[in-house]
Design an enzyme around this catalytic site. Structure first.
Site, PDB file in Angstrom:
ATOM      1  N   LYS A 280       0.708  -1.201  -0.145  1.00 41.75           N
ATOM      2  CA  LYS A 280       0.215  -0.036  -0.057  1.00 41.75           C
ATOM      3  C   LYS A 280       0.802   1.179  -0.048  1.00 41.75           C
ATOM      4  O   LYS A 280       1.696   1.185   0.745  1.00 41.75           O
ATOM      5  CB  LYS A 280      -0.779   0.159   1.365  1.00 41.75           C
ATOM      6  N   ARG A 354      -9.954 -11.514   2.288  1.00 41.05           N
ATOM      7  CA  ARG A 354     -11.115 -12.559   1.818  1.00 41.05           C
ATOM      8  C   ARG A 354     -10.450 -14.026   1.844  1.00 41.05           C
ATOM      9  O   ARG A 354     -10.915 -15.012   1.960  1.00 41.05           O
ATOM     10  CB  ARG A 354     -11.417 -12.179   0.202  1.00 41.05           C
TER      11      ARG A 354
HETATM   12  N1  BES Z   1      -8.032  -3.650   4.729  1.00 46.28           N
HETATM   13  C1  BES Z   1      -8.434  -3.389   3.031  1.00 46.28           C
HETATM   14  C2  BES Z   1      -9.651  -2.574   3.280  1.00 46.28           C
HETATM   15  C3  BES Z   1      -9.801  -1.198   3.709  1.00 46.28           C
HETATM   16  C4  BES Z   1      -9.503  -0.085   3.078  1.00 46.28           C
HETATM   17  C5  BES Z   1     -10.125  -1.158   4.884  1.00 46.28           C
HETATM   18  C6  BES Z   1      -9.620   1.162   3.582  1.00 46.28           C
HETATM   19  C7  BES Z   1     -10.375  -0.159   5.616  1.00 46.28           C
HETATM   20  C8  BES Z   1      -9.997   1.144   4.948  1.00 46.28           C
HETATM   21  C9  BES Z   1      -8.269  -4.506   2.318  1.00 46.28           C
HETATM   22  O1  BES Z   1      -7.421  -5.462   2.660  1.00 46.28           O
HETATM   23  C10 BES Z   1      -7.698  -4.116   1.140  1.00 46.28           C
HETATM   24  O2  BES Z   1      -6.627  -3.772   0.916  1.00 46.28           O
HETATM   25  N2  BES Z   1      -8.552  -4.084   0.138  1.00 46.28           N
HETATM   26  C11 BES Z   1      -8.176  -3.816  -1.292  1.00 46.28           C
HETATM   27  C12 BES Z   1      -8.766  -4.800  -2.180  1.00 46.28           C
HETATM   28  C13 BES Z   1      -8.352  -4.759  -3.518  1.00 46.28           C
HETATM   29  C14 BES Z   1      -6.626  -4.967  -3.671  1.00 46.28           C
HETATM   30  C15 BES Z   1      -9.078  -5.587  -4.516  1.00 46.28           C
HETATM   31  C16 BES Z   1      -8.948  -2.664  -1.629  1.00 46.28           C
HETATM   32  O3  BES Z   1      -9.914  -2.208  -0.930  1.00 46.28           O
HETATM   33  O4  BES Z   1      -8.435  -1.714  -2.223  1.00 46.28           O
HETATM   34 MN    MN Z   2      -5.374  -5.295   1.993  1.00 48.08          MN
END
Ligand code: BES
Ligand code: MN
Ligand code: ZN
Length: 502
Positions: A280, A354
């Site tokens: 990230k 997931r």
């Molecule tokens: N933990 C994150 C989702 C999240 C984002 C929670 C912002 C709280 C605030 C999750 O693991 C994630 O990174 N999801 C990705 C999925 C994508 C790579 C398909 C996302 O939402 O960008």
């Molecule tokens: Mn994530």
């Protein structure tokens, strides 16, 4: 802060502050009439000058100059008389607590603003007050300098005056206890989730579960990384293998005597989500210690089932891992074999939630429970769709979806249903494996939901995506800045209803 019940008259109560309800249009509510009369001066011009109209959450503090026992009379807006409900009272109680900072003891007649349901009113005021009083300040020194200084001491005691009519209604002590228990559980979830990731690794979450659930009628069993690998939890192992701190699957069991109709609760317990090799950007990582809020909510919910005498067997699974990049981390393109045998091509290691949830759902579904509910900070896309306050609900069962939406409304936790479109299922098919862990760029919350659905073996199931509401960016009503403990009160309401309905 302590909340207690009083029988005596509120206007003569010995307190530093007396808080009374005012309806929309500055119509004085129960207790307000007498208190204002005791002031012996008209308040209408003052309220008008301050722009106080009686909307929910509005407050006006008036000095009593010795005319009342209390030094301050706090008028608290509760909106239209006919529209007062539990949520209005929770928010009004929160305003009292925030305004009461610095005072020691406050008395309030707020419960009397909802005379149709004295017990519900007492519960709501206690719940809202204790939620608003929450602070996470364990990392602040008591005598820190200007920047690190603690805010003024919170109210020590809030005394509820439910009024003479309520005395005959009975059950108020039980209602007060219920409000206290629900707030305590929510605040426990907040504590766990506010804890920084360097102080709460998956093994620490397991230890916390053992400690917090001891004597609460819940047994705790923990699978470590070796057991997880040996028993085929490819998702949890795959997500956790990049970290120095190994993953855990924590099983919680509450089994009241003679109860049937097992419910499974699954919580996402990513103690830190760096994204893994699909790293990230720095700003997105700042709040990723909260990526275990789903697990915290499940743990906290289960910690009070015995207190609330819930008569439903509940099994909780906390799927916990730290998602970190390293030479051992899962790579984009790797294939994992999940607990139910399905294979998954990992195209983005940041879609890790997931993967851990899938294993836990598969395990939970194997016992053929009556219902499965999962709670996860799963997708940024859900925040794009619904904003910061709404939980996204996806479900394969209409009755379960309706029950949860109803419980959420009652608890004051805004929740909105999203679809699980069968047309989109093809977008999570992989060329290489049974599934891939990402779908199309748009509608990301739905692809995550469709992915999870592959692991519930067609059991009645609902998925709660709390990526938005798990945190609050400000002190807002009874939410405090930071982790909110969202879904704890929805789940408790749902479980309580379920234990009386059958
Ligand atoms: N933990 C994150 C989702 C999240 C984002 C929670 C912002 C709280 C605030 C999750 O693991 C994630 O990174 N999801 C990705 C999925 C994508 C790579 C398909 C996302 O939402 O960008
Ligand atoms: Mn994530
Ligand atoms: Zn995550």
């Amino acid at each position: 802060m302590k909340v207690t019940l009083a029988k005596a008259d509120a206007v003569t109560a010995k307190a530093d502050l007396l808080a009374v309800p005012v309806f929309a249009g500055t119509e004085l509510g129960p207790g307000a009439e007498e208190a204002v009369a005791a002031l012996g001066a008209p308040v209408a011009p003052l309220l008008e000058a301050r722009g106080f109209t009686g909307k929910t959450g509005e407050v006006a503090a008036l000095p009593t100059l010795g005319r009342l026992e209390a030094t301050v009379l706090l008028l608290v807006g509760v909106g239209e008389r006919a529209k007062v409900d539990a949520e209005v009272l929770r928010r009004a109680a929160a305003a009292v607590v925030r305004q009461g900072r610095g005072a020691r003891k406050a008395a309030t007649t707020l419960p009397q603003a909802l005379p149709a349901d004295p017990a519900g009113a007492v519960q709501a005021v206690a719940e809202g007050a204790l939620l608003a009083a929450y602070r996470f300040d364990k990392y602040k020194q008591a005598k820190a300098g200007a920047n690190g200084s603690k805010p003024p001491a919170e109210l020590a005691t809030l005394v509820l005056h439910p009024g003479p009519a309520a005395g005959r209604a009975g059950g108020l002590a039980g209602a007060l206890a219920a409000g206290q228990v629900r707030a305590t559980a929510t605040n426990l979830a907040r504590d766990l989730s506010n804890e920084p990731a360097n102080a709460l690794h998956p093994a620490d979450l397991a230890a916390a579960a053992r400690k917090l659930l001891a004597g609460k009628g819940v047994t705790v069993k923990v699978k470590d990384e070796k057991a997880l690998a040996a028993e085929g939890f490819g998702g949890i192992v795959g997500v956790g293998q990049g970290a120095e701190h190994p993953p855990r699957l924590i099983e919680l069991r509450y089994a009241p005597k003679g109860a049937t109709g097992e419910v499974v609760l699954v919580g996402k317990g990513i103690t830190f989500d760096s994204g893994g090799l699909s790293l990230k950007p720095p700003d997105s990582m700042k709040t990723m210690k909260t990526d275990m809020s789903g697990a915290a909510a499940v743990l906290a919910t289960m910690s009070v089932l015995a207190d609330l005498e819930v008569k439903v067997p509940v099994t909780g699974y906390l799927a916990s891992a730290e998602n970190m990049p390293s030479g051992r981390a899962t790579r984009p393109g790797d294939v994992l074999t999940m607990k139910n045998g399905k294979t998954v091509e990992v195209l983005n290691t940041d879609a890790e939630g997931r993967l851990v949830m899938a294993d836990a759902l598969a395990l939970g579904a194997a016992s053929k429970p009556a219902a499965i509910i999962d709670v996860a900070t799963l997708t940024g896309a859900c925040v794009v769709a619904l904003g910061n306050r709404y939980t996204g609900l996806m479900a394969n069962d209409e009755a379960l979806a309706a029950e949860l939406l109803d419980a959420a409304a009652e608890a004051g936790e805004p929740t909105w249903r999203l679809p699980l479109p069968p047309e989109y299922r093809k977008d999570i098919e992989s060329d290489l494996a049974d599934l891939k862990n990402v779908g199309d760029r748009y509608g990301g919350a739905l692809f995550a939901g469709l992915f999870l659905q592959e692991f519930v073996d067609d059991r009645p199931w609902a998925h709660l995506d709390i990526a938005g509401p798990a945190r609050s960016e400000s002190d807002d009503g009874y939410l405090s800045k930071g982790s909110t403990g969202v879904t704890v009160r929805t789940l408790l309401t749902w479980l309580e209803r379920r234990s009386t309905a059958r």
